[in-house]
Design an enzyme around this catalytic site. Sequence first.
Site, PDB file in Angstrom:
ATOM      1  N   GLN A 196     -30.315 -12.056   7.678  1.00 33.18           N
ATOM      2  CA  GLN A 196     -29.785 -11.763   6.479  1.00 33.18           C
ATOM      3  C   GLN A 196     -30.625 -12.749   5.285  1.00 33.18           C
ATOM      4  O   GLN A 196     -30.008 -11.941   4.080  1.00 33.18           O
ATOM      5  CB  GLN A 196     -28.322 -12.307   6.482  1.00 33.18           C
ATOM      6  CG  GLN A 196     -27.290 -12.752   7.647  1.00 33.18           C
ATOM      7  CD  GLN A 196     -26.045 -13.088   7.909  1.00 33.18           C
ATOM      8  OE1 GLN A 196     -25.353 -12.516   7.586  1.00 33.18           O
ATOM      9  NE2 GLN A 196     -26.511 -14.041   9.037  1.00 33.18           N
TER      10      GLN A 196
ATOM     11  N   HIS B 113     -30.453  -7.534   4.626  1.00 32.77           N
ATOM     12  CA  HIS B 113     -29.937  -7.781   3.277  1.00 32.77           C
ATOM     13  C   HIS B 113     -31.030  -7.886   2.025  1.00 32.77           C
ATOM     14  O   HIS B 113     -30.776  -7.830   0.976  1.00 32.77           O
ATOM     15  CB  HIS B 113     -29.379  -9.426   2.786  1.00 32.77           C
ATOM     16  CG  HIS B 113     -28.382  -9.134   3.133  1.00 32.77           C
ATOM     17  ND1 HIS B 113     -27.640 -10.275   4.257  1.00 32.77           N
ATOM     18  CD2 HIS B 113     -27.149  -8.694   4.295  1.00 32.77           C
ATOM     19  CE1 HIS B 113     -25.918 -10.158   4.312  1.00 32.77           C
ATOM     20  NE2 HIS B 113     -26.169  -9.206   5.063  1.00 32.77           N
TER      21      HIS B 113
HETATM   22  P1  OAD Z   1     -24.515 -19.890   4.072  1.00 31.70           P
HETATM   23  O1  OAD Z   1     -25.105 -20.403   2.811  1.00 31.70           O
HETATM   24  O2  OAD Z   1     -23.112 -18.848   3.777  1.00 31.70           O
HETATM   25  O3  OAD Z   1     -24.459 -20.779   5.371  1.00 31.70           O
HETATM   26  C1  OAD Z   1     -25.937 -21.360   6.038  1.00 31.70           C
HETATM   27  C2  OAD Z   1     -25.167 -22.237   7.307  1.00 31.70           C
HETATM   28  O4  OAD Z   1     -27.148 -22.752   7.076  1.00 31.70           O
HETATM   29  C3  OAD Z   1     -23.988 -22.911   7.007  1.00 31.70           C
HETATM   30  O5  OAD Z   1     -23.727 -22.901   8.344  1.00 31.70           O
HETATM   31  C4  OAD Z   1     -24.787 -24.100   7.214  1.00 31.70           C
HETATM   32  O6  OAD Z   1     -23.909 -25.643   8.378  1.00 31.70           O
HETATM   33  C5  OAD Z   1     -26.504 -24.111   8.289  1.00 31.70           C
HETATM   34  N1  OAD Z   1     -27.581 -24.571   7.723  1.00 31.70           N
HETATM   35  C6  OAD Z   1     -27.959 -25.662   6.681  1.00 31.70           C
HETATM   36  N2  OAD Z   1     -28.997 -26.537   7.573  1.00 31.70           N
HETATM   37  C7  OAD Z   1     -29.014 -25.551   8.081  1.00 31.70           C
HETATM   38  C8  OAD Z   1     -30.411 -26.346   8.930  1.00 31.70           C
HETATM   39  N3  OAD Z   1     -31.168 -26.959   8.453  1.00 31.70           N
HETATM   40  N4  OAD Z   1     -30.797 -26.088   9.595  1.00 31.70           N
HETATM   41  C9  OAD Z   1     -29.256 -25.036  10.910  1.00 31.70           C
HETATM   42  N5  OAD Z   1     -28.710 -24.333   9.770  1.00 31.70           N
HETATM   43  C10 OAD Z   1     -28.474 -25.367   8.621  1.00 31.70           C
HETATM   44  O7  OAD Z   1     -26.013 -18.493   4.655  1.00 31.70           O
HETATM   45  P2  OAD Z   1     -25.652 -17.250   5.646  1.00 31.70           P
HETATM   46  O8  OAD Z   1     -24.607 -16.913   6.689  1.00 31.70           O
HETATM   47  O9  OAD Z   1     -27.394 -16.952   5.996  1.00 31.70           O
HETATM   48  O10 OAD Z   1     -25.567 -12.100   1.055  1.00 31.70           O
HETATM   49  O11 OAD Z   1     -24.926 -16.638   4.170  1.00 31.70           O
HETATM   50  C11 OAD Z   1     -25.120 -14.960   4.791  1.00 31.70           C
HETATM   51  C12 OAD Z   1     -25.100 -14.073   3.917  1.00 31.70           C
HETATM   52  O12 OAD Z   1     -24.283 -14.338   2.307  1.00 31.70           O
HETATM   53  C13 OAD Z   1     -26.720 -13.815   3.147  1.00 31.70           C
HETATM   54  O13 OAD Z   1     -27.078 -13.391   3.423  1.00 31.70           O
HETATM   55  C14 OAD Z   1     -25.816 -13.297   0.877  1.00 31.70           C
HETATM   56  C15 OAD Z   1     -24.626 -14.400   0.936  1.00 31.70           C
HETATM   57  O14 OAD Z   1     -23.975 -13.793   0.073  1.00 31.70           O
HETATM   58  C16 OAD Z   1     -25.759 -11.173   0.507  1.00 31.70           C
HETATM   59  O15 OAD Z   1     -26.402 -11.611  -0.860  1.00 31.70           O
HETATM   60  C17 OAD Z   1     -26.162  -9.574   0.848  1.00 31.70           C
END
Ligand code: OAD
Length: 243
Positions: A96, A114
């Site tokens: 993503q 994305h």
């Molecule tokens: P999020 O910001 O929602 O989630 C990030 C995740 O990474 C969380 O569950 C954290 O606990 C975890 N995390 C943080 N640091 C970490 C590390 N060092 N190792 C492992 N895990 C870690 O991001 P996404 O799930 O990618 O879309 O969000 C999905 C979409 O929402 C994005 O692509 C974006 C956003 O709106 C668009 O812009 C279209």
Amino acid sequence: MKSAVEELRRADHIVVLTGAGMSVESGIAPFRGEDGLWSEFDPQEMASVTGFSKHPERCWQLFRLQIEECFGAKPHEGYEALVEMEDHGLEAVITQNVDGLHQKAGSKKVLELHGTLNELVCDSCGNRKDTEEMVGEILDGEIPYCECEAVMRPDVVLFGEPLPQNTLNEAWSAVEDTSLIISIGTSSVVQPAASLPLTAKRSGSTIMEVNVEPTQLTPRADHFLEGKAGEILPELVERLKDF
Ligand code: OAD
């Protein structure tokens, strides 16, 4: 960890799904949580189709920040571990993320659900450019214009837009054929990406999750490895090699 390594060794087809948490240790901010972009910027204002058509210059404040972070970022050891995992059955990385770090690390098959910050697109005439060509001007505060005089934007999926259909189709096919899916650093709340591990599971796959905290996916995961992607993934691959 031991049973996760055994699972990896058994799996002949592996697919990875990554989210913003994968890039945190490379210095790129995630979206949700205290330090997330969406706690500072309103996504409807700054990252939506309507926001961009009303006030592109405001959206460029966010795009500029993302481009600055991503162009300066280097893939951490977790990315390298995923490249090594290709020798052990990893067939595709579905991401993503729009930062291009999997490709920088050398992953062969990356499906960017994305889009990417590495290209600019003109909604008016369809013209495309490498962001690199204009990165100096962008970081100096300029907004990139197309030859047709419309404002260009990064080729990322904005709120209110569909995902690139071919990429999405490839992602669905990959998860239907896999025996193990590893979800890494995603909060698992944004669709359709959040459904990919569940679709894989319905087709008989095992789910492994790597995250610093439990998510909505965790109750459905067969293995939950709590910790940072940059630490867990290299350890997994090292142990796999020693098996
Ligand atoms: P999020 O910001 O929602 O989630 C990030 C995740 O990474 C969380 O569950 C954290 O606990 C975890 N995390 C943080 N640091 C970490 C590390 N060092 N190792 C492992 N895990 C870690 O991001 P996404 O799930 O990618 O879309 O969000 C999905 C979409 O929402 C994005 O692509 C974006 C956003 O709106 C668009 O812009 C279209």
